[in-house]
Design a protein around this motif. Sequence first.
Motif, PDB file in Angstrom:
ATOM      1  N   HIS A 144      17.159 -14.329  15.288  1.00  0.00           N
ATOM      2  CA  HIS A 144      17.984 -15.740  15.213  1.00  0.00           C
ATOM      3  C   HIS A 144      19.474 -16.303  15.233  1.00  0.00           C
ATOM      4  O   HIS A 144      19.830 -16.976  15.415  1.00  0.00           O
ATOM      5  CB  HIS A 144      17.445 -16.427  13.563  1.00  0.00           C
ATOM      6  N   LEU A 145      19.846 -14.837  13.967  1.00  0.00           N
ATOM      7  CA  LEU A 145      21.663 -15.251  14.133  1.00  0.00           C
ATOM      8  C   LEU A 145      22.547 -14.717  14.760  1.00  0.00           C
ATOM      9  O   LEU A 145      23.298 -15.816  16.041  1.00  0.00           O
ATOM     10  CB  LEU A 145      21.909 -15.046  12.770  1.00  0.00           C
ATOM     11  N   ALA A 146      22.287 -13.576  15.730  1.00  0.00           N
ATOM     12  CA  ALA A 146      23.505 -13.855  16.630  1.00  0.00           C
ATOM     13  C   ALA A 146      22.982 -14.050  17.984  1.00  0.00           C
ATOM     14  O   ALA A 146      23.651 -13.567  18.709  1.00  0.00           O
ATOM     15  CB  ALA A 146      23.676 -11.899  16.625  1.00  0.00           C
ATOM     16  N   VAL A 147      21.368 -13.197  18.311  1.00  0.00           N
ATOM     17  CA  VAL A 147      20.791 -14.319  20.307  1.00  0.00           C
ATOM     18  C   VAL A 147      20.462 -15.504  19.966  1.00  0.00           C
ATOM     19  O   VAL A 147      21.172 -15.617  21.386  1.00  0.00           O
ATOM     20  CB  VAL A 147      20.045 -13.259  20.304  1.00  0.00           C
ATOM     21  N   VAL A 148      19.900 -16.313  19.228  1.00  0.00           N
ATOM     22  CA  VAL A 148      19.540 -17.366  19.125  1.00  0.00           C
ATOM     23  C   VAL A 148      20.789 -17.635  19.175  1.00  0.00           C
ATOM     24  O   VAL A 148      20.867 -19.456  19.461  1.00  0.00           O
ATOM     25  CB  VAL A 148      17.961 -17.803  18.864  1.00  0.00           C
ATOM     26  N   ARG A 149      21.473 -17.486  18.056  1.00  0.00           N
ATOM     27  CA  ARG A 149      22.958 -18.687  17.792  1.00  0.00           C
ATOM     28  C   ARG A 149      22.178 -19.777  16.942  1.00  0.00           C
ATOM     29  O   ARG A 149      23.105 -20.718  16.847  1.00  0.00           O
ATOM     30  CB  ARG A 149      23.572 -18.871  18.523  1.00  0.00           C
ATOM     31  N   PRO A 192       0.544  -1.004   0.257  1.00  0.00           N
ATOM     32  CA  PRO A 192       0.060   0.127  -0.239  1.00  0.00           C
ATOM     33  C   PRO A 192       0.535   1.513   0.510  1.00  0.00           C
ATOM     34  O   PRO A 192       1.953   1.221   0.594  1.00  0.00           O
ATOM     35  CB  PRO A 192      -1.006  -0.292   1.128  1.00  0.00           C
ATOM     36  N   ALA A 193       0.381   2.103  -0.560  1.00  0.00           N
ATOM     37  CA  ALA A 193       1.260   3.634  -0.718  1.00  0.00           C
ATOM     38  C   ALA A 193       1.084   3.633   0.775  1.00  0.00           C
ATOM     39  O   ALA A 193       2.254   4.279   0.703  1.00  0.00           O
ATOM     40  CB  ALA A 193       0.181   4.689  -1.461  1.00  0.00           C
ATOM     41  N   GLY A 194       0.271   3.565   1.687  1.00  0.00           N
ATOM     42  CA  GLY A 194       0.901   4.306   3.156  1.00  0.00           C
ATOM     43  C   GLY A 194       1.872   3.442   3.994  1.00  0.00           C
ATOM     44  O   GLY A 194       1.545   3.590   4.729  1.00  0.00           O
ATOM     45  N   LEU A 195       1.933   3.040   3.472  1.00  0.00           N
ATOM     46  CA  LEU A 195       3.185   1.841   3.980  1.00  0.00           C
ATOM     47  C   LEU A 195       3.847   2.320   5.079  1.00  0.00           C
ATOM     48  O   LEU A 195       4.407   3.812   4.660  1.00  0.00           O
ATOM     49  CB  LEU A 195       3.943   0.880   3.352  1.00  0.00           C
ATOM     50  N   ASP A 196       3.879   2.203   6.013  1.00  0.00           N
ATOM     51  CA  ASP A 196       4.679   2.159   7.619  1.00  0.00           C
ATOM     52  C   ASP A 196       6.339   2.279   7.795  1.00  0.00           C
ATOM     53  O   ASP A 196       6.378   1.057   7.816  1.00  0.00           O
ATOM     54  CB  ASP A 196       4.211   2.290   9.006  1.00  0.00           C
ATOM     55  N   LEU A 197       7.121   2.920   6.788  1.00  0.00           N
ATOM     56  CA  LEU A 197       8.616   2.349   5.968  1.00  0.00           C
ATOM     57  C   LEU A 197       8.595   2.151   7.496  1.00  0.00           C
ATOM     58  O   LEU A 197       9.922   0.764   7.855  1.00  0.00           O
ATOM     59  CB  LEU A 197       8.801   3.058   6.015  1.00  0.00           C
ATOM     60  N   THR A 198       8.679   2.698   8.185  1.00  0.00           N
ATOM     61  CA  THR A 198       9.667   2.559  10.198  1.00  0.00           C
ATOM     62  C   THR A 198       9.111   1.503  10.343  1.00  0.00           C
ATOM     63  O   THR A 198      10.393   0.582  10.406  1.00  0.00           O
ATOM     64  CB  THR A 198       9.613   4.179  10.488  1.00  0.00           C
ATOM     65  N   ALA A 199       8.198   1.138  10.806  1.00  0.00           N
ATOM     66  CA  ALA A 199       7.878  -0.416  11.303  1.00  0.00           C
ATOM     67  C   ALA A 199       8.293  -1.143  10.071  1.00  0.00           C
ATOM     68  O   ALA A 199       8.688  -2.249  10.937  1.00  0.00           O
ATOM     69  CB  ALA A 199       6.370   0.136  11.333  1.00  0.00           C
ATOM     70  N   ALA A 200       7.829  -1.122   8.509  1.00  0.00           N
ATOM     71  CA  ALA A 200       8.705  -2.829   7.866  1.00  0.00           C
ATOM     72  C   ALA A 200      10.272  -2.363   8.094  1.00  0.00           C
ATOM     73  O   ALA A 200      10.256  -3.984   7.806  1.00  0.00           O
ATOM     74  CB  ALA A 200       8.590  -2.160   6.419  1.00  0.00           C
ATOM     75  N   LEU A 201      10.553  -1.424   8.197  1.00  0.00           N
ATOM     76  CA  LEU A 201      12.023  -1.549   8.046  1.00  0.00           C
ATOM     77  C   LEU A 201      12.257  -2.654   9.002  1.00  0.00           C
ATOM     78  O   LEU A 201      13.688  -3.585   9.420  1.00  0.00           O
ATOM     79  CB  LEU A 201      13.587  -0.423   7.795  1.00  0.00           C
ATOM     80  N   ASP A 202      11.873  -1.996   9.993  1.00  0.00           N
ATOM     81  CA  ASP A 202      12.027  -3.110  11.679  1.00  0.00           C
ATOM     82  C   ASP A 202      12.005  -4.407  11.849  1.00  0.00           C
ATOM     83  O   ASP A 202      12.766  -5.094  12.222  1.00  0.00           O
ATOM     84  CB  ASP A 202      11.442  -2.044  13.307  1.00  0.00           C
ATOM     85  N   LEU A 203      11.111  -4.462  10.978  1.00  0.00           N
ATOM     86  CA  LEU A 203      10.395  -6.317  10.586  1.00  0.00           C
ATOM     87  C   LEU A 203      11.456  -6.916   9.767  1.00  0.00           C
ATOM     88  O   LEU A 203      11.446  -8.217   9.658  1.00  0.00           O
ATOM     89  CB  LEU A 203       9.092  -6.213   9.623  1.00  0.00           C
ATOM     90  N   LEU A 204      12.029  -6.119   8.839  1.00  0.00           N
ATOM     91  CA  LEU A 204      12.607  -6.828   7.825  1.00  0.00           C
ATOM     92  C   LEU A 204      14.079  -6.965   8.755  1.00  0.00           C
ATOM     93  O   LEU A 204      14.790  -8.708   8.712  1.00  0.00           O
ATOM     94  CB  LEU A 204      13.135  -5.685   6.720  1.00  0.00           C
ATOM     95  N   ALA A 205      15.007  -6.261   9.343  1.00  0.00           N
ATOM     96  CA  ALA A 205      15.403  -7.175  10.225  1.00  0.00           C
ATOM     97  C   ALA A 205      15.994  -7.477  11.182  1.00  0.00           C
ATOM     98  O   ALA A 205      17.085  -8.108  11.438  1.00  0.00           O
ATOM     99  CB  ALA A 205      16.464  -4.984  10.033  1.00  0.00           C
ATOM    100  N   GLY A 206      14.794  -7.429  12.029  1.00  0.00           N
ATOM    101  CA  GLY A 206      14.311  -7.361  13.817  1.00  0.00           C
ATOM    102  C   GLY A 206      15.225  -8.915  13.533  1.00  0.00           C
ATOM    103  O   GLY A 206      15.900  -9.821  14.439  1.00  0.00           O
TER     104      GLY A 206
END
Length: 199
Positions: free
Chosen positions: A173-178, A154-168
């Motif tokens: 999984h890799l750095a904390v859960v190992r 959607p054109a109104g995508l919350d980019l800040t939340a979306a970027l956090d979702l992509l990276a988190g």
Amino acid sequence: MAGTPTTPRPAGGPVLQDSVTAAITEAFFAELAATGYARLSLEAVAKRAGAGKAAIYRRWSSKQDMTLALLSELVTATPEPVDTGTLRGDLAAFLAEMAQGLGHPLVLRILPDLIAEGGRNHELGEALLSTVRDPRRARATRMLERAVDRGELPAGLDLTAALDLLAGPLYWHLAVVRAPATPAYLDRLTAMLHAALRA
């Protein structure tokens, strides 16, 4: 780690040998992984590289300057997210590239330490955000904007939340859960992120 950085020659200064720069760079990341940022000393980096401390100061003015410059080289060497023509394909390529970078043994030791140190050292923390975080988020933003232009998001995508979702999730999984980022795991994560972004 990524390839040899090209250190510019200071105006009127001596010619900086690429082989020495490469040796110092390799020694820096090895020492950073072994000791952490707080205990890292340029003397130890020079000794590990088989170079004099003066060779470091001809290239970088301080430990922080060296850290940020070399991390910036790594970020710059990271390719733009692949444009596959679909959001699902772009997400799969993005996660595969991210898993390869975050999954490197040195990165897994260095990155959590730098994040923690950035919380204690405000100047370093702010510099890491502008040097490492912001360029990577800008690239991911372009990937999401392509999906908006294609009508997949959607054109109104919350980019800040979306970027956090992509990276988190993958970092956790890799750095904390190992845990390893297997192809099957990346496929599942791609499907979940795809569904979440479109929700």
